[in-house]
Design an enzyme around this catalytic site. Structure first.
Site, PDB file in Angstrom:
ATOM      1  CG  HIS A   1      -6.452   1.677  -0.051  1.00 12.87           C
ATOM      2  ND1 HIS A   1      -5.296   2.276  -0.503  1.00 12.87           N
ATOM      3  CD2 HIS A   1      -6.049   0.606   0.696  1.00 12.87           C
ATOM      4  CE1 HIS A   1      -4.251   1.598  -0.042  1.00 12.87           C
ATOM      5  NE2 HIS A   1      -4.673   0.581   0.662  1.00 12.87           N
TER       6      HIS A   1
ATOM      7  CE  LYS B   1     -15.290   3.618   6.897  1.00 14.64           C
ATOM      8  NZ  LYS B   1     -15.982   3.471   5.608  1.00 14.64           N
TER       9      LYS B   1
ATOM     10  CB  CYS C   1      -0.910   0.025   1.217  1.00 15.42           C
ATOM     11  SG  CYS C   1      -2.108  -1.296   1.199  1.00 15.42           S
TER      12      CYS C   1
ATOM     13  CB  CYS D   1     -13.212  -2.248   5.949  1.00 15.16           C
ATOM     14  SG  CYS D   1     -13.436  -3.522   7.207  1.00 15.16           S
TER      15      CYS D   1
END
Lengths: 379, 379
Positions: A326, A322, A74, A200
């Site tokens: 992402h 959030k 990430c 998530c």
């Protein structure tokens, strides 16, 4: 950066939708770019597309210059950004295009369960994957430990989601644009205890890009620059079982210390932060590691308003992973975009007041890789 | 470097078998390494292992330092090496461990046909993959064009394989250790016209590693260093259909020019070369792009003995990818290992006489990425 969320375009077109506006924003043309540093994490696994840097460069009209891809889970495009900044600082290149691109939604033909498995390739192949753990589980372990050590509650975690959803509701490029309540979060399905679905971040598609150049050249271009004053990069031990402490996130502390040292600041000087809130618990742990709150006080930071817009140190004014979304390899440079636009005072309703020093915290894998970047308004 | 060929060990163990001997050879310990630059190309696709740098670093006892992965198809670990050399040159780091590791044989559970498809991820996803082309086809196209333009023959291609198999027969770490004849090559099955099986390098498993440090620190260590005097890196347009000329390999010419300029040499000064002979035709084209022979004379270079050990400019004394093997992400730093050992005069029967200046040519994808590195004996 593009809006984050589902995109049907292939990666070269999606990337162009971030890269060409970045060049325009800087006020330069392709001929002024002398290297291209790309972040992409999963393209080989999701779209059978590796060796992407030359394909993306060709698509946007870059010719002959060095093009290279970085992959650090990430934190991928933060790695590209660090190397680009070092190259410019040291005179290796004058002006570098840095960007990230990824598609993680079902537009790739892969549903979330398959993507979750693919993404678990960033856990330890020998010691972790055989247990069946995926990333919600990794961060659930860390967060459960934080709850045990510091009394952090489920409601406090939910407050992180509520805050970031609210910030994201003011970001037109966010994947999720709606406000949520603590009850919404607690009533959403359990994914990996203590996380419910709304704890998530989503898998998103998207692209982001920035132009890195020297202060001297920046002055000669029309675009409004901001300063990069520190970048820390550290790596923690993996697998998780070998770490000295689960909630310490040693790499974040090492990276923050290095970034603050380079910038000549300490945590108290930070006006706002974009942090890696892949799960609500990850933000709780990150704000402690960055020194924005004392250890053990991360749980109450969102609930008390401390890290909300208008609070002492707004965290994730963009909505964070959030709410903003992402798209793995695009996340690092998207944080840099948010810092840039905040420091330029261009973010409208979500603008941090008197934003002069911002930091980005981007984490890869099982808290193994962390980059912390300090950016400041130009004098 | 490890022997190339099938290995059953997982990637961290396989990499340790190159990295720990590299530290020993340099005469240093883990504490003296302040960054780790990794090349791995296909780990996500072959073994569901991405974000490998922290896992490999942890396994060999590196702690807290920045660790990052590079991916640029077959040129992957040359990219890691370039960035490490730049980091040391510019004082970003004192001493960097650079290495590559890959498993491509059926030890991963994937047979050659599946690996060929995975590896085709490094061609253009939108314009090339839909045609069904894989890398034997890519290089067959280039080579057919060279045959058309310059009269290069099938037998001349086979002579490249015969030469490199012969060199490899003197390299105990080569995947293939046996001599071959022109008839052996021509009688092996056709893979992609004009290539027969023995015109193609194998997929291998293996690892390689080198230690990069400053001349000053090198003097203080027990290991015997050699100098890196130039690194060129260039990117050509993709897809292939958009290139101006198929056999020109523009990126190789640009990278060579830059590397020679940095080193203050020209092609005539080169004593030997490791070039990217993924297929016999690739070596024919590379020796021209590097200026080791005139354009159009690459076909006869191996057959005439010019590029054989004992010839004017030995090419691939290690056996090259053809005989030494090609564990994709490990190939670039394996070339650096061969240059190092040749310049130190340690390669036994395959030693190049009076080897003072050597070059490595490492290519990625459809001749899109090329690195050329110049290394020289220390004064």
């Amino acid at each position: 950066m593009t809006k984050f969320g589902p995109h049907e375009q292939p990666l070269p077109e999606l990337f162009a939708d971030a890269a060409l506006p970045a060049l325009s924003d800087a006020g330069i043309g392709q001929n002024e770019i002398d290297a291209f540093y790309l972040g992409n994490t999963l393209g080989g696994m999701t779209e059978n597309a590796s060796h992407l840097a030359p394909a993306l460069a060709s698509h946007i009209g870059l010719r002959s210059i060095p093009c290279q891809r970085f992959e650090d889970a990430c934190a991928t495009s933060s790695s590209a950004f660090k190397h680009a900044v070092q190259a410019v600082e040291n005179g290796v290149h004058d002006t570098v295009l840095v960007g990230g691109v990824e598609r993680c939604t079902p537009t790739t033909g892969k549903e979330t369960d398959e993507m979750t498995k693919i993404f678990a390739s960033a856990t330890h192949r020998q010691y972790e994957q055989p247990t069946g753990i995926t990333f919600p589980g990794v961060f659930a372990l860390l967060t459960k430990r934080h709850m045990h050590e510091h009394g952090t509650t489920r409601e406090q975690l939910a407050e992180v989601a509520v805050k970031n959803q609210h910030h994201g509701s003011m970001n037109p490029r966010a994947h999720f644009g709606e406000n949520a309540t603590v009850d919404d979060v607690l009533e959403s399905p359990v994914i990996a205890d203590p996380f419910h679905l709304m704890d998530c971040c989503p898998f998103s598609d998207g692209a982001s890009a920035v132009v890195v150049t020297s202060p001297e050249l920046a002055d000669s271009y029309d675009g409004e620059g901001v300063n990069v004053t520190g970048i820390g990069h550290a790596t923690d031990i993996v697998p998780i079982a070998d770490k000295q402490g689960l909630t310490e996130t040693r790499a974040a502390r090492d990276a923050a210390a290095e970034a603050y040292r380079q910038a000549g600041i300490d945590a108290d000087d930070v006006d706002f932060a974009e942090v890696h809130d892949c799960f609500t618990g990850a933000e709780v742990i990150a704000v402690e590691a960055l020194g924005l709150v004392e250890d053990g006080k991360g749980g109450t930071a969102a609930a008390s308003g401390l890290t909300a817009l208008g609070g002492e140190v707004p965290v994730n004014p963009s909505g964070g992973l959030k709410a903003k979304g992402h798209p793995i390899g695009a996340t690092g440079t998207a944080q840099i975009v948010e810092l840039t636009e905040q420091l330029r005072g261009e973010t409208g309703d979500r603008q941090v007041e008197d934003a002069e020093i911002g930091i980005a915290h981007n984490l890869g894998g099982d808290t193994a890789t962390t980059f912390v970047t300090v950016m400041e308004v130009t004098a």
